[in-house]
Design a protein around this motif. Structure first.
Motif, PDB file in Angstrom:
ATOM      1  N   ALA A   1       0.835  -1.194   0.000  1.00 55.28           N
ATOM      2  CA  ALA A   1       0.000   0.000   0.000  1.00 55.28           C
ATOM      3  C   ALA A   1       0.874   1.249   0.000  1.00 55.28           C
ATOM      4  CB  ALA A   1      -0.925   0.013   1.208  1.00 55.28           C
ATOM      5  N   PRO A   2       0.348   2.375  -0.471  1.00 62.20           N
ATOM      6  CA  PRO A   2       1.148   3.614  -0.480  1.00 62.20           C
ATOM      7  C   PRO A   2       1.343   4.144   0.931  1.00 62.20           C
ATOM      8  CG  PRO A   2      -1.083   4.067  -1.185  1.00 62.20           C
ATOM      9  CD  PRO A   2      -0.977   2.576  -1.086  1.00 62.20           C
ATOM     10  N   GLU A   3       2.397   4.931   1.104  1.00 65.10           N
ATOM     11  CA  GLU A   3       2.676   5.576   2.389  1.00 65.10           C
ATOM     12  C   GLU A   3       1.917   6.888   2.445  1.00 65.10           C
ATOM     13  OE1 GLU A   3       6.922   5.751   2.162  1.00 65.10           O
ATOM     14  OE2 GLU A   3       7.176   3.824   3.176  1.00 65.10           O
ATOM     15  N   TRP A   4       0.739   6.834   3.064  1.00 70.81           N
ATOM     16  CA  TRP A   4      -0.133   8.004   3.052  1.00 70.81           C
ATOM     17  C   TRP A   4       0.403   9.141   3.906  1.00 70.81           C
ATOM     18  CZ3 TRP A   4      -1.504   9.114   7.988  1.00 70.81           C
ATOM     19  CH2 TRP A   4      -1.473   8.065   8.910  1.00 70.81           C
ATOM     20  N   TRP A   5       1.333   8.838   4.831  1.00 71.42           N
ATOM     21  CA  TRP A   5       1.858   9.870   5.715  1.00 71.42           C
ATOM     22  C   TRP A   5       3.009  10.661   5.097  1.00 71.42           C
ATOM     23  CZ3 TRP A   5       2.195   4.649   6.326  1.00 71.42           C
ATOM     24  CH2 TRP A   5       3.453   4.071   6.212  1.00 71.42           C
TER      25      TRP A   5
ATOM     26  N   LEU B   1       6.979  -8.344 -11.351  1.00 71.40           N
ATOM     27  CA  LEU B   1       5.847  -7.635 -11.937  1.00 71.40           C
ATOM     28  C   LEU B   1       4.896  -7.190 -10.835  1.00 71.40           C
ATOM     29  CD1 LEU B   1       6.903  -9.487 -14.363  1.00 71.40           C
ATOM     30  CD2 LEU B   1       4.576  -9.299 -15.268  1.00 71.40           C
ATOM     31  N   PHE B   2       4.174  -6.100 -11.098  1.00 70.09           N
ATOM     32  CA  PHE B   2       3.109  -5.718 -10.177  1.00 70.09           C
ATOM     33  C   PHE B   2       1.871  -5.299 -10.976  1.00 70.09           C
ATOM     34  CE2 PHE B   2       5.212  -1.574 -10.736  1.00 70.09           C
ATOM     35  CZ  PHE B   2       4.125  -0.717 -10.940  1.00 70.09           C
ATOM     36  N   TYR B   3       0.740  -5.455 -10.311  1.00 71.96           N
ATOM     37  CA  TYR B   3      -0.576  -5.158 -10.903  1.00 71.96           C
ATOM     38  C   TYR B   3      -1.227  -4.048 -10.088  1.00 71.96           C
ATOM     39  CZ  TYR B   3      -5.511  -5.801 -12.159  1.00 71.96           C
ATOM     40  OH  TYR B   3      -6.801  -5.609 -12.559  1.00 71.96           O
ATOM     41  N   THR B   4      -1.860  -3.082 -10.762  1.00 69.08           N
ATOM     42  CA  THR B   4      -2.532  -1.956 -10.088  1.00 69.08           C
ATOM     43  C   THR B   4      -4.038  -2.164 -10.186  1.00 69.08           C
ATOM     44  OG1 THR B   4      -2.363  -0.689 -12.136  1.00 69.08           O
ATOM     45  CG2 THR B   4      -0.648  -0.342 -10.492  1.00 69.08           C
ATOM     46  N   PRO B   5      -4.725  -2.585  -9.083  1.00 71.72           N
ATOM     47  CA  PRO B   5      -6.169  -2.854  -9.146  1.00 71.72           C
ATOM     48  C   PRO B   5      -6.997  -1.617  -9.466  1.00 71.72           C
ATOM     49  CG  PRO B   5      -5.171  -3.812  -7.177  1.00 71.72           C
ATOM     50  CD  PRO B   5      -4.166  -2.900  -7.783  1.00 71.72           C
ATOM     51  N   GLN B   6      -6.602  -0.450  -8.954  1.00 73.34           N
ATOM     52  CA  GLN B   6      -7.405   0.754  -9.154  1.00 73.34           C
ATOM     53  C   GLN B   6      -7.386   1.221 -10.614  1.00 73.34           C
ATOM     54  OE1 GLN B   6      -4.745   0.574  -7.239  1.00 73.34           O
ATOM     55  NE2 GLN B   6      -3.201   1.782  -8.349  1.00 73.34           N
TER      56      GLN B   6
END
Length: 489
Positions: free
Chosen positions: A443-447, A473-478
């Motif tokens: 997850a992104p670092e929201w802080w 590899l990575f997948y972006t669900p959004q």
């Protein structure tokens, strides 16, 4: 030996030491103050004469001071530079006597017993101190007495006509402000009042420290002046009867200088980080060779070869007749317990030093772990010579050897639970998916401020292709898409 009543102690107090240091040679004539952060608030720590006349005081918040005096100029305080400046003043004071010690953060104490006649008497010595301080732009208050406490009291509270210690306020005994206030409430405002009062009740109420300060000022309890020990100088020098010019001869001289220098470093448990070799030619011109080491060292056999490149570039002119080697950068280096096996020096430090002489030590860097689970932010770069390897690399899953900015791939994706595509293209090459491991959701670092690269979730997969490449590899669900960000070995 001198009797106690024959001792003469001089106290030097620089009440504006910090501001005088900053304003020496400056054209600032208006209110000026230095500020220091205290409990999340900027407060005035030292003021010049104009600021004090404007009604400002130390301890006042900087915001209130600017509101009260709009013309106030401020600068951040530097206690470390003030301490260094006071050390220079202590060396200057050695011209009056050999027994010079520090008195707090803004004062000096001198035991001038037996040396006042060298200046024509104590009055002439004090006048010489005032004149020299005035010429250098320093505010100086002096006090002289038979004891260290009396000299301090006259310097801080005896300005003017007061010559009797008993007439000074009790604050001149170097006691805390709470004790001063309590004594004043009892009617004991001067040192003479304290002398005539009963000692036992005062000692029970305020402790023995108050009576000790009184006895020290009166000379009943001794208080010696301890001179500060001079810092050792790590330098060696050699004068030659005949000029030399060959690199081999210069290296031989450097070797002879390195042995006593490293022995002195070992006695003080220090190591050299920067060495400066000065070569004086017969025409009085000087050549310098600077050697910056990747780690603290004091082994002559390791250091000597590192000078070869710099010495080879020296222009000896008509010959070199003096060599001086100084360790200008010193760091602690404790003794090392050696076993039965011969100790091998760290060859990596030697390699970094050799490369650093060519391209600069700052350009040789190493990776260090950083507190982040985002792959791009999980490391930082630091100069190898000024950092140590950190074994605290931690990751919940294996990370690829090579990480690069995400690069999009094309392929067929599943509908319900996205998995790596069976076939995809990347960098104009076609790949067929073999074994896969994953997903690992990050997850992104929201802080932290988002730079656009870490927006949204990412599902990472380890993909072993049938062509032999092991990709990350990575997948972006959004925003459904696949990317390659790294490659395993």
């Amino acid at each position: 030996m001198f009797a106690a009543q024959d001792r003469r102690i001089i106290s030097m107090w620089f009440p504006r030491l910090a501001t005088d240091r900053v304003l020496r040679g400056s054209s600032v004539t208006g209110p000026f103050a230095l500020t220091l952060r205290v409990v999340n608030a900027e407060r005035l720590s030292c003021l010049n004469d104009a600021a004090e006349k404007a009604g400002l005081a130390c301890g006042m918040s900087a915001a209130d001071a600017r509101a009260f005096c709009p013309d106030l100029l401020t600068a951040p305080a530097r206690p470390d530079l003030d301490a260094r400046f006071l050390s220079g003043l202590r060396r200057w004071a050695l011209r009056y006597c050999p027994w010079v010690g520090r008195e707090g953060a803004d004062g000096l104490v001198l035991d001038v017993t037996g040396s006042t006649h060298l200046f024509g008497g104590e009055a002439q010595m004090l006048e010489d101190m005032r004149a020299r301080a005035l010429r250098t732009g320093l505010t100086l208050r002096l006090g002289a007495g038979h004891t260290r406490g009396a000299a301090w009291a006259f310097a801080h509270y005896g300005q003017g006509h007061i010559q009797d210690l008993a007439e000074l306020p009790v604050a001149a005994l170097r006691i805390d402000p709470q004790t001063v206030t309590a004594l004043q409430r009892l009617g004991l405002r001067q040192i003479g009042d304290l002398q005539s009062a009963a000692r036992a009740p005062l000692a029970r109420r305020f402790g023995v420290g108050l009576m000790e300060r009184l006895d020290q000022a009166m000379g009943i309890m001794p208080e010696p002046v301890t001179p500060e020990e001079e810092a050792p100088s790590f330098a060696t020098r050699m004068s030659l009867p005949e000029p030399i010019g060959l690199s081999a001869d210069v290296m031989g001289g450097v070797e002879r200088l390195l042995v006593p220098l490293c022995d002195k470093l070992a006695r003080h448990e220090k190591g050299a980080r920067r060495l400066l070799l000065t070569l004086r030619r017969v025409d009085q011109a000087s050549q310098q060779v600077e050697l910056r080491l990747a780690a603290p060292m004091r082994d002559p056999a390791r250091i000597l070869p590192l000078f070869a490149r710099g010495v080879a570039e020296v222009d000896a002119g008509f010959g070199i007749d003096m060599l001086r080697l100084e360790a200008v950068g010193i760091e602690p280096l404790a003794m090392v317990q050696l076993g039965h096996a011969r100790h091998n020096p760290d060859q990596l430090d030697d390699l970094v030093t050799r490369l650093g002489t060519r391209i600069g030590l700052e350009n040789i860097q190493r990776f260090l772990p950083a507190e982040s689970h985002i792959p791009e932010r999980a490391f930082t770069l630091a100069a190898a010579a000024f950092s140590t390897p950190d074994p605290a690399w931690s990751a919940p899953r294996p990370r690829p050897v090579q990480i690069f900015p995400p690069e999009p791939v094309t392929g067929t994706m599943g509908e319900e639970t996205p998995r790596p595509p069976a076939r995809f293209r990347w960098r104009r090459m076609g790949f067929e998916t073999g074994r896969t491991t994953g997903p690992e959701r990050i997850a992104p670092e929201w802080w932290l401020p988002d730079e656009g690269r870490h927006a949204g979730l990412r599902d990472y997969w380890q993909v072993d292709t049938r062509e032999g490449r092991r990709l990350w590899l990575f997948y972006t669900p959004q925003n459904p898409a696949w990317f390659v960000q790294g490659e395993f070995a």
